[in-house]
Design a protein around this motif. Structure first.
Motif, PDB file in Angstrom:
ATOM      1  N   VAL A  87      79.632 -28.098  17.496  1.00  0.00           N
ATOM      2  CA  VAL A  87      80.400 -29.291  17.641  1.00  0.00           C
ATOM      3  C   VAL A  87      79.605 -30.437  16.889  1.00  0.00           C
ATOM      4  CG1 VAL A  87      81.248 -31.209  19.091  1.00  0.00           C
ATOM      5  CG2 VAL A  87      81.686 -28.660  19.988  1.00  0.00           C
ATOM      6  N   ARG A  88      78.332 -30.385  16.931  1.00  0.00           N
ATOM      7  CA  ARG A  88      77.718 -31.373  16.259  1.00  0.00           C
ATOM      8  C   ARG A  88      77.743 -31.354  14.736  1.00  0.00           C
ATOM      9  NH1 ARG A  88      72.585 -30.684  18.011  1.00  0.00           N
ATOM     10  NH2 ARG A  88      72.755 -32.159  19.717  1.00  0.00           N
ATOM     11  N   ARG A  89      77.564 -29.996  14.330  1.00  0.00           N
ATOM     12  CA  ARG A  89      77.912 -29.636  12.903  1.00  0.00           C
ATOM     13  C   ARG A  89      79.073 -29.969  12.505  1.00  0.00           C
ATOM     14  NH1 ARG A  89      75.443 -23.978  11.755  1.00  0.00           N
ATOM     15  NH2 ARG A  89      75.602 -23.809  14.126  1.00  0.00           N
ATOM     16  N   MET A  90      80.297 -29.625  13.352  1.00  0.00           N
ATOM     17  CA  MET A  90      81.511 -30.046  13.012  1.00  0.00           C
ATOM     18  C   MET A  90      81.817 -31.486  12.767  1.00  0.00           C
ATOM     19  SD  MET A  90      85.062 -28.772  15.017  1.00  0.00           S
ATOM     20  CE  MET A  90      84.308 -27.394  15.603  1.00  0.00           C
ATOM     21  N   PHE A  91      81.400 -32.285  13.634  1.00  0.00           N
ATOM     22  CA  PHE A  91      81.354 -33.835  13.726  1.00  0.00           C
ATOM     23  C   PHE A  91      80.577 -34.492  12.456  1.00  0.00           C
ATOM     24  CE2 PHE A  91      82.138 -34.581  18.724  1.00  0.00           C
ATOM     25  CZ  PHE A  91      83.265 -34.171  18.669  1.00  0.00           C
ATOM     26  N   MET A 122      90.810 -18.256  20.901  1.00  0.00           N
ATOM     27  CA  MET A 122      90.711 -19.672  20.619  1.00  0.00           C
ATOM     28  C   MET A 122      91.703 -20.421  21.441  1.00  0.00           C
ATOM     29  SD  MET A 122      90.921 -21.643  16.790  1.00  0.00           S
ATOM     30  CE  MET A 122      92.664 -21.572  16.766  1.00  0.00           C
ATOM     31  N   GLU A 123      93.057 -19.940  21.214  1.00  0.00           N
ATOM     32  CA  GLU A 123      94.116 -20.599  22.247  1.00  0.00           C
ATOM     33  C   GLU A 123      93.934 -20.820  23.549  1.00  0.00           C
ATOM     34  OE1 GLU A 123      96.640 -22.291  20.641  1.00  0.00           O
ATOM     35  OE2 GLU A 123      96.033 -21.807  18.673  1.00  0.00           O
ATOM     36  N   VAL A 124      93.326 -19.695  24.097  1.00  0.00           N
ATOM     37  CA  VAL A 124      92.912 -19.549  25.464  1.00  0.00           C
ATOM     38  C   VAL A 124      91.812 -20.702  25.992  1.00  0.00           C
ATOM     39  CG1 VAL A 124      92.204 -18.315  27.607  1.00  0.00           C
ATOM     40  CG2 VAL A 124      93.675 -17.293  25.805  1.00  0.00           C
ATOM     41  N   PHE A 125      90.753 -20.481  25.301  1.00  0.00           N
ATOM     42  CA  PHE A 125      89.737 -21.543  25.328  1.00  0.00           C
ATOM     43  C   PHE A 125      90.063 -23.075  25.035  1.00  0.00           C
ATOM     44  CE2 PHE A 125      86.788 -17.838  24.426  1.00  0.00           C
ATOM     45  CZ  PHE A 125      86.092 -17.642  25.696  1.00  0.00           C
ATOM     46  N   TRP A 126      90.848 -23.046  24.188  1.00  0.00           N
ATOM     47  CA  TRP A 126      91.333 -24.466  23.835  1.00  0.00           C
ATOM     48  C   TRP A 126      92.173 -25.158  24.933  1.00  0.00           C
ATOM     49  CZ3 TRP A 126      94.131 -25.301  18.601  1.00  0.00           C
ATOM     50  CH2 TRP A 126      94.406 -26.908  18.202  1.00  0.00           C
ATOM     51  N   LEU A 164      85.034 -20.781  18.521  1.00  0.00           N
ATOM     52  CA  LEU A 164      84.861 -22.305  18.259  1.00  0.00           C
ATOM     53  C   LEU A 164      84.766 -22.235  16.699  1.00  0.00           C
ATOM     54  CD1 LEU A 164      84.495 -25.047  19.208  1.00  0.00           C
ATOM     55  CD2 LEU A 164      82.083 -24.439  19.742  1.00  0.00           C
ATOM     56  N   ARG A 165      84.011 -21.401  16.056  1.00  0.00           N
ATOM     57  CA  ARG A 165      83.868 -21.349  14.636  1.00  0.00           C
ATOM     58  C   ARG A 165      85.263 -21.197  14.089  1.00  0.00           C
ATOM     59  NH1 ARG A 165      79.168 -18.250  16.156  1.00  0.00           N
ATOM     60  NH2 ARG A 165      77.467 -19.571  15.383  1.00  0.00           N
ATOM     61  N   ARG A 166      86.011 -20.538  14.551  1.00  0.00           N
ATOM     62  CA  ARG A 166      87.608 -20.066  13.781  1.00  0.00           C
ATOM     63  C   ARG A 166      88.183 -21.717  14.004  1.00  0.00           C
ATOM     64  NH1 ARG A 166      90.742 -15.750  13.526  1.00  0.00           N
ATOM     65  NH2 ARG A 166      88.605 -15.094  12.781  1.00  0.00           N
ATOM     66  N   TYR A 167      88.018 -22.303  15.174  1.00  0.00           N
ATOM     67  CA  TYR A 167      88.651 -23.850  15.122  1.00  0.00           C
ATOM     68  C   TYR A 167      88.091 -24.577  14.102  1.00  0.00           C
ATOM     69  CZ  TYR A 167      90.177 -28.312  17.064  1.00  0.00           C
ATOM     70  OH  TYR A 167      90.412 -29.585  17.042  1.00  0.00           O
ATOM     71  N   GLY A 202      94.487 -31.640  22.961  1.00  0.00           N
ATOM     72  CA  GLY A 202      93.639 -32.560  22.209  1.00  0.00           C
ATOM     73  C   GLY A 202      92.716 -31.582  21.210  1.00  0.00           C
ATOM     74  N   CYS A 203      91.668 -32.199  20.910  1.00  0.00           N
ATOM     75  CA  CYS A 203      90.579 -31.625  19.959  1.00  0.00           C
ATOM     76  C   CYS A 203      89.781 -30.652  20.713  1.00  0.00           C
ATOM     77  CB  CYS A 203      89.981 -32.554  19.158  1.00  0.00           C
ATOM     78  SG  CYS A 203      88.821 -31.779  18.101  1.00  0.00           S
ATOM     79  N   MET A 204      89.711 -29.311  20.226  1.00  0.00           N
ATOM     80  CA  MET A 204      89.034 -28.141  20.955  1.00  0.00           C
ATOM     81  C   MET A 204      87.435 -28.831  20.922  1.00  0.00           C
ATOM     82  SD  MET A 204      88.735 -24.305  20.684  1.00  0.00           S
ATOM     83  CE  MET A 204      87.344 -23.111  21.386  1.00  0.00           C
ATOM     84  N   ALA A 205      86.954 -29.183  19.829  1.00  0.00           N
ATOM     85  CA  ALA A 205      85.832 -29.809  19.385  1.00  0.00           C
ATOM     86  C   ALA A 205      85.400 -30.947  20.554  1.00  0.00           C
ATOM     87  CB  ALA A 205      85.422 -30.287  18.082  1.00  0.00           C
ATOM     88  N   VAL A 206      86.178 -31.812  20.740  1.00  0.00           N
ATOM     89  CA  VAL A 206      86.039 -32.962  21.554  1.00  0.00           C
ATOM     90  C   VAL A 206      85.826 -32.401  23.089  1.00  0.00           C
ATOM     91  CG1 VAL A 206      87.067 -35.002  22.637  1.00  0.00           C
ATOM     92  CG2 VAL A 206      87.042 -34.595  20.045  1.00  0.00           C
ATOM     93  N   ASN A 207      86.799 -31.603  23.382  1.00  0.00           N
ATOM     94  CA  ASN A 207      86.866 -30.895  24.690  1.00  0.00           C
ATOM     95  C   ASN A 207      85.532 -29.988  24.873  1.00  0.00           C
ATOM     96  OD1 ASN A 207      89.421 -31.811  24.656  1.00  0.00           O
ATOM     97  ND2 ASN A 207      90.379 -29.881  24.500  1.00  0.00           N
TER      98      ASN A 207
END
Length: 192
Positions: free
Chosen positions: A124-128, A17-21, A59-62, A103-108
């Motif tokens: 991301v849509r569900r997170m938003f 997650m840290e790497v992808f973020w 992404l789910r972990r985030y 920033g925010c991983m979901a926004v990115n």
């Protein structure tokens, strides 16, 4: 006899997650993941099937760690506007303090993969949606408490607040300091 796993898959998802973020999906190579996780490519693919599968888990972990933290701030004691302001200031301070300005991983992910990667777009849509729903509930609570005018549409205000957060998280990636974000926070709270 199968060899035991030499790493903790749960911890590996956090590291991935840290790497992808930090790098984004496309710029993250399998070698980046192998280096960050401290495992071989074979172990990476045996445990997670593919880079994309590991990305989805990351992404789910985030979502589970970061998005829920914001919602928990909404549920604290005190006036609604004060809680909302505190949560928005917390996000701004966190983003500005990050030396990598991730920033925010979901926004990115939305900026990088929306419309290209169906699974990532839906996550991301569900997170938003979840965040917007929390904003709507907070607005409704403020209306019941008399802090926010009852004729204001909680759905519209929830969308405004979500859009504010998305914009702030993106803006924080290039901000030279806190002033602009502070003005945004003050203006959105005053607009309620």
């Amino acid at each position: 006899m199968a060899r035991p796993k030499q790493f903790d898959p749960d911890k590996a998802v956090d590291q991935a997650m840290e790497v992808f973020w930090r790098k984004g999906y496309a710029a993250t190579t399998p070698q980046d993941l192998v280096d960050a996780l401290g495992i071989g490519k074979g172990s990476l693919y045996n445990a997670f099937d593919s880079k994309h599968s590991l990305f989805e888990q990351a992404l789910r972990r985030y979502r589970d760690s970061q998005a829920l933290a914001l919602i928990e701030m909404f549920e604290g004691p005190g006036p609604v506007k004060a809680r909302l302001g505190k949560a928005l200031r917390f996000l701004a301070e966190m983003d500005l303090a990050d030396p990598d300005r991730r920033g925010c991983m979901a926004v990115n992910v939305a900026a990088e993969l929306a419309g290209v990667d169906e699974t990532a777009t839906e996550l991301v849509r569900r997170m938003f949606d979840r965040t917007e729903g929390a904003f709507q509930a907070l607005i409704a609570e403020g209306q019941r408490a008399g802090e926010i005018a009852p004729e204001r549409d909680p759905v519209a205000l929830g969308s405004l607040l979500l859009n504010t957060v998305v914009g702030m998280r993106l803006m924080a990636r290039v901000a030279e300091g806190p002033d602009r974000l502070a003005r945004v926070i003050d203006a959105v709270i005053d607009s309620l």
